[in-house]
Enzyme design. Structure first.
Site, mmCIF file in Angstrom:
data_model
loop_
_atom_site.group_PDB
_atom_site.id
_atom_site.type_symbol
_atom_site.label_atom_id
_atom_site.label_comp_id
_atom_site.label_asym_id
_atom_site.label_seq_id
_atom_site.Cartn_x
_atom_site.Cartn_y
_atom_site.Cartn_z
ATOM 1 N N ASN A 1 0.870 -1.180 0.000
ATOM 2 C CA ASN A 1 0.000 0.000 0.000
ATOM 3 C C ASN A 1 0.905 1.228 0.000
ATOM 4 O OD1 ASN A 1 -1.837 2.030 0.493
ATOM 5 N ND2 ASN A 1 -2.196 1.473 2.641
ATOM 6 N N GLY B 1 2.506 2.236 10.554
ATOM 7 C CA GLY B 1 3.418 3.363 10.360
ATOM 8 C C GLY B 1 4.138 3.788 11.630
ATOM 9 N N GLU C 1 -5.181 -5.121 10.699
ATOM 10 C CA GLU C 1 -4.175 -4.075 10.881
ATOM 11 C C GLU C 1 -4.442 -3.341 12.191
ATOM 12 O OE1 GLU C 1 -2.374 -2.871 6.892
ATOM 13 O OE2 GLU C 1 -4.087 -1.593 7.205
ATOM 14 N N SER D 1 3.567 -2.264 10.144
ATOM 15 C CA SER D 1 5.035 -2.250 10.235
ATOM 16 C C SER D 1 5.676 -3.590 9.892
ATOM 17 C CB SER D 1 5.473 -1.770 11.633
ATOM 18 O OG SER D 1 4.988 -0.458 11.874
ATOM 19 N N GLU E 1 -6.710 4.667 7.915
ATOM 20 C CA GLU E 1 -6.526 6.095 7.607
ATOM 21 C C GLU E 1 -7.768 6.664 6.950
ATOM 22 O OE1 GLU E 1 -2.807 5.611 5.519
ATOM 23 O OE2 GLU E 1 -1.871 5.039 7.414
ATOM 24 N N LYS F 1 0.017 4.253 -0.243
ATOM 25 C CA LYS F 1 -0.651 5.437 0.341
ATOM 26 C C LYS F 1 -0.477 6.642 -0.596
ATOM 27 C CE LYS F 1 0.368 3.492 4.820
ATOM 28 N NZ LYS F 1 0.250 3.650 6.248
ATOM 29 N N HIS G 1 -9.332 1.143 4.962
ATOM 30 C CA HIS G 1 -8.052 1.318 5.670
ATOM 31 C C HIS G 1 -8.278 2.259 6.853
ATOM 32 C CE1 HIS G 1 -3.916 2.514 6.463
ATOM 33 N NE2 HIS G 1 -3.547 1.421 5.817
ATOM 34 N N GLY H 1 2.903 -1.161 4.168
ATOM 35 C CA GLY H 1 2.976 0.254 3.800
ATOM 36 C C GLY H 1 4.415 0.653 3.516
HETATM 37 C C1 PEP Z 1 -0.599 0.030 5.820
HETATM 38 O O1 PEP Z 1 -0.507 1.063 5.187
HETATM 39 O O2 PEP Z 1 -1.590 -0.660 5.669
HETATM 40 C C2 PEP Z 1 0.492 -0.355 6.721
HETATM 41 C C3 PEP Z 1 0.405 -1.481 7.367
HETATM 42 O O3 PEP Z 1 1.560 0.519 6.845
HETATM 43 P P1 PEP Z 1 2.989 0.202 7.522
HETATM 44 O O4 PEP Z 1 3.470 -1.095 6.947
HETATM 45 O O5 PEP Z 1 3.853 1.371 7.108
HETATM 46 O O6 PEP Z 1 2.765 0.119 8.982
#
Ligand code: PEP
Length: 254
Positions: A9, A174, A168, A214, A98, A11, A96, A235
């Site tokens: 992803n 993040g 998630e 992460s 966000e 973003k 998501h 991400g």
């Molecule tokens: C995501 O954007 O769904 C995500 C898990 O981000 P990250 O891997 O940066 O934590």
């Protein structure tokens, strides 16, 4: 045996020029080699056609990060499922954290978007997960249950082959903080049980459940080795061709 789905992803990162470079680097990393997972990258809308072109002769797939519920019309700034298909998408990330947090997407809208995606022949990656205070108060299972059931109830019929769930935990996205493999496994098993309750054990068993939060080369092996973890939604680490390729390699080694 379920096939891993290793989904990136991006973003709001990588416009067409950067996306082309990144996609080319990823493809070049795999020149003359194959992988057994399903590999998917979800760039911003403006970079979808660029990615689909870069991936056209490869096993890599392109997805989107969001979609609207209508086919077309006066919805300034929005994109429809038919446009995404036309641009070369196979998957759409829905709900998501966000989007839930910054764009006020609630369970009802997330459910309608998921149904629209599936009805129109795309696959949905439905994101669910609790916030830190909800985990601390021991409410994490209830939160995830509400998010999952809102969508399953709206879908009605069994579409487990077109639905992917991404667990998630919001506190791990993040932040560099990762759920422990045990926490991930426990929640994935719980989600599988929710699917089995609605659609039967076979569907519960076959639906793919990704971990997101992460994930990076350093922790991917432990997470992907859990019995009920069927891939990752990645991400930050998917914005580096080397890290993303390494995670794909790790998935292959399990
Ligand atoms: C995501 O954007 O769904 C995500 C898990 O981000 P990250 O891997 O940066 O934590």
């Amino acid at each position: 045996m379920r096939t891993f789905l290793i989904a990136g992803n991006w973003k709001m990162n990588a416009g067409p020029a950067e996306a082309k470079q990144l996609a080319t680097d990823i493809v070049n990393n795999w020149k003359g080699k194959t992988f057994s997972s399903e590999a998917l990258l979800c760039p911003p809308f403006v970079s979808i056609t660029t990615l689909a072109e870069c991936f056209s002769e490869t096993a890599f797939k392109t997805g989107a990060q969001n979609v609207h519920t209508e086919d077309n019309g006066a919805f300034t700034g929005e994109i429809s499922t038919s446009m995404l298909k036309d641009a070369g998408c196979e998957y759409v990330i829905i709900g998501h954290s966000e989007r839930r947090e910054y764009f006020h997407e609630d369970d009802e809208l997330v459910a309608r978007k998921t149904k629209k995606v599936i009805d129109d022949g795309l696959k949905a990656i439905l994101c669910v997960g609790e916030k830190l205070e909800q985990r601390k108060s021991g409410d994490h299972e209830n939160v995830v249950k509400t998010q999952v059931n809102a969508v399953l109830d709206h879908l009605g019929k069994d579409v487990s082959d077109k639905l992917v769930i991404a667990y998630e935990p919001v506190w791990a996205i993040g932040t560099g903080e990762t759920a422990t493999p045990g926490q991930a496994q426990q929640m994935h098993q719980y989600i599988r049980g929710l699917i089995a309750e609605k659609w039967g054990a076979k569907s519960g068993d076959s639906v793919r459940i990704l971990y997101g939060g992460s994930m990076k080369p350093g922790n991917a092996k432990e997470l992907l080795s859990q019995k009920d973890v069927d891939g990752g939604l990645i991400g930050g680490a998917s914005l580096e061709a080397g890290s993303y390729s390494e995670i794909l390699e790790i998935a292959d080694s399990i």
